[in-house]
Design an enzyme around this catalytic site. Structure first.
Site, PDB file in Angstrom:
ATOM      1  N   TYR A 271      -2.330  -1.332  10.272  1.00  0.00           N
ATOM      2  CA  TYR A 271      -2.160  -1.365   8.740  1.00  0.00           C
ATOM      3  C   TYR A 271      -1.106  -0.960   8.369  1.00  0.00           C
ATOM      4  O   TYR A 271       0.059  -1.777   7.497  1.00  0.00           O
ATOM      5  CB  TYR A 271      -3.540  -0.629   8.187  1.00  0.00           C
ATOM      6  CG  TYR A 271      -3.536  -0.887   6.937  1.00  0.00           C
ATOM      7  CD1 TYR A 271      -4.221  -1.850   6.217  1.00  0.00           C
ATOM      8  CD2 TYR A 271      -3.046   0.032   5.647  1.00  0.00           C
ATOM      9  CE1 TYR A 271      -4.555  -2.064   4.785  1.00  0.00           C
ATOM     10  CE2 TYR A 271      -3.320  -0.010   4.310  1.00  0.00           C
ATOM     11  CZ  TYR A 271      -4.010  -1.283   4.070  1.00  0.00           C
ATOM     12  OH  TYR A 271      -4.096  -1.259   2.515  1.00  0.00           O
TER      13      TYR A 271
ATOM     14  N   SER B 162       0.928  -1.167   0.073  1.00  0.00           N
ATOM     15  CA  SER B 162      -0.116   0.151  -0.012  1.00  0.00           C
ATOM     16  C   SER B 162       0.846   1.132   0.046  1.00  0.00           C
ATOM     17  O   SER B 162       1.959   1.184   0.333  1.00  0.00           O
ATOM     18  CB  SER B 162      -1.139   0.150   1.365  1.00  0.00           C
ATOM     19  OG  SER B 162      -1.376   1.227   1.575  1.00  0.00           O
TER      20      SER B 162
HETATM   21  P1  NAD Z   1     -11.539  -6.081  -0.357  1.00  0.00           P
HETATM   22  O1  NAD Z   1     -12.219  -6.096   1.106  1.00  0.00           O
HETATM   23  O2  NAD Z   1     -12.348  -5.758  -1.560  1.00  0.00           O
HETATM   24  O3  NAD Z   1     -10.831  -7.438  -0.518  1.00  0.00           O
HETATM   25  C1  NAD Z   1     -10.216  -8.373   0.549  1.00  0.00           C
HETATM   26  C2  NAD Z   1     -10.100  -9.476   0.190  1.00  0.00           C
HETATM   27  O4  NAD Z   1      -9.588 -10.227   1.037  1.00  0.00           O
HETATM   28  C3  NAD Z   1     -11.670 -10.334  -0.080  1.00  0.00           C
HETATM   29  O5  NAD Z   1     -11.486 -11.305  -1.093  1.00  0.00           O
HETATM   30  C4  NAD Z   1     -11.583 -10.927   1.178  1.00  0.00           C
HETATM   31  O6  NAD Z   1     -12.552 -12.356   1.288  1.00  0.00           O
HETATM   32  C5  NAD Z   1     -10.330 -11.460   1.564  1.00  0.00           C
HETATM   33  N1  NAD Z   1      -9.948 -11.630   2.842  1.00  0.00           N
HETATM   34  C6  NAD Z   1     -10.144 -10.783   3.916  1.00  0.00           C
HETATM   35  N2  NAD Z   1      -9.539 -11.490   5.039  1.00  0.00           N
HETATM   36  C7  NAD Z   1      -9.405 -12.741   4.959  1.00  0.00           C
HETATM   37  C8  NAD Z   1      -8.916 -13.913   5.565  1.00  0.00           C
HETATM   38  N3  NAD Z   1      -8.639 -13.952   6.766  1.00  0.00           N
HETATM   39  N4  NAD Z   1      -8.751 -15.018   4.761  1.00  0.00           N
HETATM   40  C9  NAD Z   1      -8.753 -15.166   3.413  1.00  0.00           C
HETATM   41  N5  NAD Z   1      -9.272 -13.976   2.905  1.00  0.00           N
HETATM   42  C10 NAD Z   1      -9.486 -12.699   3.466  1.00  0.00           C
HETATM   43  O7  NAD Z   1     -10.263  -5.354  -0.115  1.00  0.00           O
HETATM   44  P2  NAD Z   1      -9.352  -4.688  -1.472  1.00  0.00           P
HETATM   45  O8  NAD Z   1      -9.419  -3.197  -1.313  1.00  0.00           O
HETATM   46  O9  NAD Z   1      -9.508  -5.258  -2.675  1.00  0.00           O
HETATM   47  O10 NAD Z   1      -7.907  -4.981  -0.732  1.00  0.00           O
HETATM   48  C11 NAD Z   1      -7.111  -6.028  -1.098  1.00  0.00           C
HETATM   49  C12 NAD Z   1      -5.619  -5.729  -0.866  1.00  0.00           C
HETATM   50  O11 NAD Z   1      -5.160  -4.543  -1.257  1.00  0.00           O
HETATM   51  C13 NAD Z   1      -5.435  -5.485   0.627  1.00  0.00           C
HETATM   52  O12 NAD Z   1      -4.177  -6.089   1.048  1.00  0.00           O
HETATM   53  C14 NAD Z   1      -5.390  -3.917   1.077  1.00  0.00           C
HETATM   54  O13 NAD Z   1      -4.960  -3.955   2.091  1.00  0.00           O
HETATM   55  C15 NAD Z   1      -4.888  -3.531  -0.197  1.00  0.00           C
HETATM   56  N6  NAD Z   1      -5.038  -2.225  -0.769  1.00  0.00           N
HETATM   57  C16 NAD Z   1      -6.078  -1.727  -0.873  1.00  0.00           C
HETATM   58  C17 NAD Z   1      -6.140  -0.540  -0.967  1.00  0.00           C
HETATM   59  C18 NAD Z   1      -7.501   0.364  -1.351  1.00  0.00           C
HETATM   60  O14 NAD Z   1      -7.499   1.375  -1.563  1.00  0.00           O
HETATM   61  N7  NAD Z   1      -8.659  -0.510  -1.653  1.00  0.00           N
HETATM   62  C19 NAD Z   1      -5.120   0.553  -0.967  1.00  0.00           C
HETATM   63  C20 NAD Z   1      -3.979  -0.234  -0.935  1.00  0.00           C
HETATM   64  C21 NAD Z   1      -3.806  -1.334  -0.627  1.00  0.00           C
END
Ligand code: NAD
Length: 261
Positions: free
Chosen positions: A156, A143
């Site tokens: 985080y 991130s």
């Molecule tokens: P999201 O909530 O849409 O998806 C998260 C995914 O992780 C889902 O498929 C969920 O079922 C799965 N998950 C959560 N806990 C779990 C567990 N204990 N076991 C197995 N699966 C699990 O979120 P996203 O925004 O797509 O995030 C994906 C990644 O990107 C994360 O690591 C997040 O930190 C990172 N990220 C997101 C953003 C953003 O702005 N959305 C920015 C930077 C980084």
């Protein structure tokens, strides 16, 4: 022949958001896909359908990425069902927002387990197979918070900084092999994880959804636009290509200018 024909990609947390975008783009490149993440059976069936429509096979495993024994089973079962794991995208992640003195201990433990330790467990288990087959791409979804901090996100920010450090160690230990390990550092992406933060802002400041999104973006992201899962997936596809053979140990931000400030 597509870039990843004959290869298998495991994307953790691929039932939603960025992980789903990664799974779809890797399938478009010819990879078969190991799916993981939470969701009701209808959601998982829908995700599998979207990958099958791209001509790829799927194997779904519901491992809870906070549990090392379930992660070990995920890698073992995926290798036996699909024969190999060539591309490993460590994407599963959660967020919790709270000042440090009120931050619940169980939330700290969960964020560190899912956002950081899970990558250690998957890499540890998948690396021997990659070495034996002479190809591997490990992509850790960190991130902008792996590079800079924000208030109220202690677990985080710690987890994502840790993931960037982990990425560098794996890159060094694999430097003389055909396996690369890199991190992608997204800024704001409008997924369920961020929608919760938009909703919280809209509610606490009595704002419309559009205004809450606008304020959230402009606080951090100079472009004022969300990054998309498809854009992030494009970078992941590049990291899987021969052009990226010597890209090793980077933490590559795609963040609308967030960390340039
Ligand atoms: P999201 O909530 O849409 O998806 C998260 C995914 O992780 C889902 O498929 C969920 O079922 C799965 N998950 C959560 N806990 C779990 C567990 N204990 N076991 C197995 N699966 C699990 O979120 P996203 O925004 O797509 O995030 C994906 C990644 O990107 C994360 O690591 C997040 O930190 C990172 N990220 C997101 C953003 C953003 O702005 N959305 C920015 C930077 C980084």
């Amino acid at each position: 022949m597509k870039l990843l024909t004959g290869k298998v990609a495991l994307v953790t947390g691929s039932t939603s958001g960025i992980g789903l975008g990664m799974a779809e783009a890797l399938a478009d490149q010819g990879a078969d896909i190991v799916l993981n993440g939470f969701g009701d059976p209808a959601t998982i069936a829908q995700v599998e359908k979207s990958i099958h429509a791209r001509g790829a096979k799927t194997f779904y495993h519901g491992a809870d990425m906070s549990k090392p024994s379930e992660i070990a089973a995920l890698i073992k079962d995926a290798e036996s069902a699909m024969g190999r794991i060539d591309v490993l995208v460590n994407n599963a992640g959660i967020q919790h927002v709270s000042p440090v003195e009120d931050f619940p201990i169980d939330k700290w433990d969960a964020v560190i387990a899912i956002n950081l330790s899970s990558a250690f467990h998957t890499i540890r288990a998948a690396l021997p197979g990659m070495k034996a087959r002479g190809y591997g791409r490990i992509i850790n979804i960190a991130s902008a918070h792996g590079l800079v901090a924000s208030v109220q996100k202690i677990a985080y920010v710690a987890a994502k900084h840790g993931l960037v450090g982990l990425t560098k160690v794996v890159a060094l230990e694999t430097a003389q092999t055909p396996i690369t390990c890199n991190a992608i550092c997204p800024g704001w992406v409008l997924t369920p994880l961020v929608q919760k933060q938009v909703d919280a802002r809209a509610q606490s400041h009595n704002l419309s959804q559009d205004e809450a999104k606008r304020q959230l973006l402009l606080e951090k992201q100079p472009s004022g636009e969300f990054v998309t899962p498809a854009q992030l997936a494009g970078l992941a596809v590049f990291l899987c290509s021969p052009a990226a053979d010597q890209v090793r140990g980077v933490a590559w931000n795609m963040d609308g200018g967030w960390v340039a400030q």
